[in-house]
Design a protein around this motif. Structure first.
Motif, PDB file in Angstrom:
ATOM      1  N   ALA A   1       0.839  -1.197   0.000  1.00  0.00           N
ATOM      2  CA  ALA A   1       0.000   0.000   0.000  1.00  0.00           C
ATOM      3  C   ALA A   1       0.873   1.246   0.000  1.00  0.00           C
ATOM      4  N   ILE A   2       0.315   2.331  -0.515  1.00  0.00           N
ATOM      5  CA  ILE A   2       1.031   3.611  -0.538  1.00  0.00           C
ATOM      6  C   ILE A   2       0.140   4.713   0.037  1.00  0.00           C
ATOM      7  N   VAL A   3       0.799   5.723   0.613  1.00  0.00           N
ATOM      8  CA  VAL A   3       0.118   6.946   1.036  1.00  0.00           C
ATOM      9  C   VAL A   3       0.743   8.082   0.234  1.00  0.00           C
ATOM     10  N   PRO A   4       0.055   8.581  -0.790  1.00  0.00           N
ATOM     11  CA  PRO A   4       0.632   9.641  -1.617  1.00  0.00           C
ATOM     12  C   PRO A   4       0.618  10.989  -0.898  1.00  0.00           C
ATOM     13  N   ARG A   5       1.772  11.631  -0.834  1.00  0.00           N
ATOM     14  CA  ARG A   5       1.890  13.006  -0.342  1.00  0.00           C
ATOM     15  C   ARG A   5       2.478  13.812  -1.500  1.00  0.00           C
ATOM     16  N   ILE A   6       1.612  14.088  -2.478  1.00  0.00           N
ATOM     17  CA  ILE A   6       2.044  14.684  -3.739  1.00  0.00           C
ATOM     18  C   ILE A   6       1.971  16.208  -3.664  1.00  0.00           C
ATOM     19  N   GLY A   7       3.115  16.876  -3.789  1.00  0.00           N
ATOM     20  CA  GLY A   7       3.146  18.335  -3.773  1.00  0.00           C
ATOM     21  C   GLY A   7       2.568  18.919  -5.053  1.00  0.00           C
ATOM     22  N   SER A   8       2.060  20.146  -4.971  1.00  0.00           N
ATOM     23  CA  SER A   8       1.405  20.773  -6.118  1.00  0.00           C
ATOM     24  C   SER A   8       2.362  20.987  -7.288  1.00  0.00           C
ATOM     25  N   SER A   9       3.673  21.133  -7.003  1.00  0.00           N
ATOM     26  CA  SER A   9       4.633  21.395  -8.068  1.00  0.00           C
ATOM     27  C   SER A   9       4.931  20.156  -8.917  1.00  0.00           C
ATOM     28  N   VAL A  10       4.572  18.971  -8.405  1.00  0.00           N
ATOM     29  CA  VAL A  10       4.841  17.736  -9.158  1.00  0.00           C
ATOM     30  C   VAL A  10       3.570  16.898  -9.290  1.00  0.00           C
ATOM     31  N   THR A  11       2.432  17.577  -9.417  1.00  0.00           N
ATOM     32  CA  THR A  11       1.154  16.859  -9.480  1.00  0.00           C
ATOM     33  C   THR A  11       1.104  15.874 -10.640  1.00  0.00           C
ATOM     34  N   PHE A  12       1.493  16.311 -11.835  1.00  0.00           N
ATOM     35  CA  PHE A  12       1.399  15.445 -13.015  1.00  0.00           C
ATOM     36  C   PHE A  12       2.282  14.212 -12.849  1.00  0.00           C
ATOM     37  N   TYR A  13       3.554  14.425 -12.494  1.00  0.00           N
ATOM     38  CA  TYR A  13       4.483  13.301 -12.380  1.00  0.00           C
ATOM     39  C   TYR A  13       4.112  12.415 -11.187  1.00  0.00           C
ATOM     40  N   GLY A  14       3.791  13.051 -10.067  1.00  0.00           N
ATOM     41  CA  GLY A  14       3.420  12.286  -8.881  1.00  0.00           C
ATOM     42  C   GLY A  14       2.196  11.422  -9.108  1.00  0.00           C
ATOM     43  N   SER A  15       1.197  11.969  -9.791  1.00  0.00           N
ATOM     44  CA  SER A  15      -0.019  11.208 -10.083  1.00  0.00           C
ATOM     45  C   SER A  15       0.272  10.038 -11.013  1.00  0.00           C
ATOM     46  N   ALA A  16       1.213  10.243 -11.936  1.00  0.00           N
ATOM     47  CA  ALA A  16       1.601   9.157 -12.852  1.00  0.00           C
ATOM     48  C   ALA A  16       2.250   8.007 -12.079  1.00  0.00           C
ATOM     49  N   ILE A  17       3.052   8.342 -11.060  1.00  0.00           N
ATOM     50  CA  ILE A  17       3.680   7.301 -10.246  1.00  0.00           C
ATOM     51  C   ILE A  17       2.625   6.550  -9.435  1.00  0.00           C
ATOM     52  N   VAL A  18       1.677   7.293  -8.853  1.00  0.00           N
ATOM     53  CA  VAL A  18       0.582   6.649  -8.115  1.00  0.00           C
ATOM     54  C   VAL A  18      -0.205   5.729  -9.049  1.00  0.00           C
ATOM     55  N   ARG A  19      -0.453   6.190 -10.257  1.00  0.00           N
ATOM     56  CA  ARG A  19      -1.204   5.385 -11.233  1.00  0.00           C
ATOM     57  C   ARG A  19      -0.455   4.100 -11.573  1.00  0.00           C
ATOM     58  N   GLN A  20       0.876   4.177 -11.646  1.00  0.00           N
ATOM     59  CA  GLN A  20       1.662   2.975 -11.933  1.00  0.00           C
ATOM     60  C   GLN A  20       1.558   1.973 -10.792  1.00  0.00           C
TER      61      GLN A  20
ATOM     62  N   GLU B   1      -1.022   1.655  -8.920  1.00  0.00           N
ATOM     63  CA  GLU B   1      -2.369   1.095  -9.063  1.00  0.00           C
ATOM     64  C   GLU B   1      -2.399   0.004 -10.125  1.00  0.00           C
ATOM     65  N   VAL B   2      -1.686   0.235 -11.229  1.00  0.00           N
ATOM     66  CA  VAL B   2      -1.590  -0.777 -12.291  1.00  0.00           C
ATOM     67  C   VAL B   2      -0.946  -2.049 -11.752  1.00  0.00           C
ATOM     68  N   MET B   3      -0.041  -1.876 -10.782  1.00  0.00           N
ATOM     69  CA  MET B   3       0.646  -3.021 -10.170  1.00  0.00           C
ATOM     70  C   MET B   3      -0.160  -3.632  -9.023  1.00  0.00           C
ATOM     71  N   ASP B   4      -1.420  -3.219  -8.895  1.00  0.00           N
ATOM     72  CA  ASP B   4      -2.342  -3.761  -7.890  1.00  0.00           C
ATOM     73  C   ASP B   4      -1.917  -3.433  -6.465  1.00  0.00           C
ATOM     74  N   VAL B   5      -1.322  -2.248  -6.290  1.00  0.00           N
ATOM     75  CA  VAL B   5      -0.952  -1.763  -4.959  1.00  0.00           C
ATOM     76  C   VAL B   5      -2.045  -0.827  -4.460  1.00  0.00           C
ATOM     77  N   LEU B   6      -2.460  -0.988  -3.209  1.00  0.00           N
ATOM     78  CA  LEU B   6      -3.487  -0.123  -2.636  1.00  0.00           C
ATOM     79  C   LEU B   6      -2.950   1.296  -2.456  1.00  0.00           C
ATOM     80  N   SER B   7      -3.828   2.283  -2.668  1.00  0.00           N
ATOM     81  CA  SER B   7      -3.430   3.669  -2.465  1.00  0.00           C
ATOM     82  C   SER B   7      -4.445   4.374  -1.572  1.00  0.00           C
ATOM     83  N   ALA B   8      -3.947   5.189  -0.635  1.00  0.00           N
ATOM     84  CA  ALA B   8      -4.840   5.917   0.257  1.00  0.00           C
ATOM     85  C   ALA B   8      -5.742   6.868  -0.523  1.00  0.00           C
ATOM     86  N   ASN B   9      -5.256   7.370  -1.655  1.00  0.00           N
ATOM     87  CA  ASN B   9      -6.071   8.192  -2.552  1.00  0.00           C
ATOM     88  C   ASN B   9      -5.827   7.759  -3.997  1.00  0.00           C
ATOM     89  N   PRO B  10      -6.884   7.666  -4.806  1.00  0.00           N
ATOM     90  CA  PRO B  10      -6.710   7.295  -6.213  1.00  0.00           C
ATOM     91  C   PRO B  10      -5.994   8.394  -6.990  1.00  0.00           C
TER      92      PRO B  10
END
Length: 312
Positions: free
Chosen positions: A60-79, A81-90
């Protein structure tokens, strides 16, 4: 579980508290700088690499994504999710919440209370925009601003026109919002986890300032929400698709009005004001999701076996 906190700074209060809570509950916990991760995309074998190594075994992951890296950070969270890892926020909800205009549109569509808000592209629409939100005084916000940065209170129509035209001249996207005078420089932060308000505080701006953000010198105190405020906070998080959210509201004569829904709300202010272990609430949510996921696995295996046997 093995839990990863996605954070660019392991020394931040929120990051440290999440690690402490995870470890106190018997989990292995690591901090990963999502801005330094990179992904591999291939059929049936998605991967994430960090510091030259393949990250594996994360539950599982807890994303603490800063506003300056929203696009890249969200892409990492999405990856993840693709790997079937739970995320505190989608990942999709994080992206939605970071776009202030999109957030307002979603909340409006959900029938939730908001300050009257205007959005335009050119300075030629300024007069009508100002009239749309009820005239001056009014609030001007940069779409990309955070922690109160890029938020201006214009006391007169002339001042509003000057600020708006200046922002447009610099190529910035802005929102124009009505000023809620009855809020008297205070707002409410409700912390929502898994459809429940786990803590709430009232933030008050310092003297001579209208922004109540703690980063701008505001103060905080524990507050008991009204039923309407609680329902509004929960509905706002649900509308945005966020499981963990900080919902900022203003008290007004027409009920609570939502200012923002934050996908990476800080823990220091809310834990200090309320004395509650908010970090533990987030970890416990991941525990419930992990248990539910494990409970489903036998059923999935049985279903696949039955399907395979039926072909014989």
């Amino acid at each position: 579980m093995k839990i990863a906190i996605l954070s660019t700074n392991k020394n931040l209060y929120s990051t440290r508290r999440l690690v402490e809570s995870a470890q106190a509950r018997g989990h292995e916990c690591v901090v990963i700088d999502h801005s330094k991760c990179y992904v591999g995309i291939q059929q049936d074998k998605p991967s994430i690499h960090y510091k030259g190594q393949d990250i594996a075994g994360i539950d599982a992951i807890v994303p603490r994504i800063g506003s300056s890296v929203t696009f890249y950070g969200s892409a990492i969270v999405r990856q993840f999710e693709v790997m079937d890892v739970l995320s505190a926020n989608p990942s999709q909800a994080i992206t939605r919440s970071r776009d202030k205009l999109r957030c307002m549109q979603i909340l409006s569509g959900a029938g939730l209370g908001l300050p009257i808000t205007g959005f335009a592209r050119t300075a030629s629409d300024v007069d009508d925009l100002i009239s749309m939100v009820g005239g001056a005084p009014l609030v001007i916000k940069l779409l990309e601003g955070t922690q109160g940065i890029g938020v201006v209170l214009a006391e007169t129509k002339k001042a509003a026109s000057s600020v708006i035209e200046a922002f447009y001249g610099l190529g910035n996207n802005i929102l124009i919002q009505e000023y809620i005078k009855e809020s008297k420089g205070s707002d409410i932060r409700a912390f929502v986890v898994d459809g429940k308000v786990v803590g709430a505080m009232k933030r008050t701006a310092k003297e001579g300032e209208f922004r109540s953000n703690l980063h701008r010198g505001g103060s905080a105190e524990i507050i008991k929400l009204t039923r309407k405020e609680r329902e509004t906070a929960i509905s706002a998080a649900k509308a945005m698709g966020l499981t963990v959210a900080g919902v900022d509201m203003l008290a007004s004569d027409r009920g609570p009005l939502i200012l923002e829904v934050n996908s990476s709300p800080g823990l220091e202010g809310i834990e200090t004001a309320t004395g509650k272990d908010i970090a533990a609430e987030i970890i416990q949510y991941l525990e419930r999701q992990h248990e539910a996921k494990l409970a489903l696995k036998p059923a999935i295996r049985v279903k696949r076996t039955v399907k395979k046997e039926s072909k014989l």
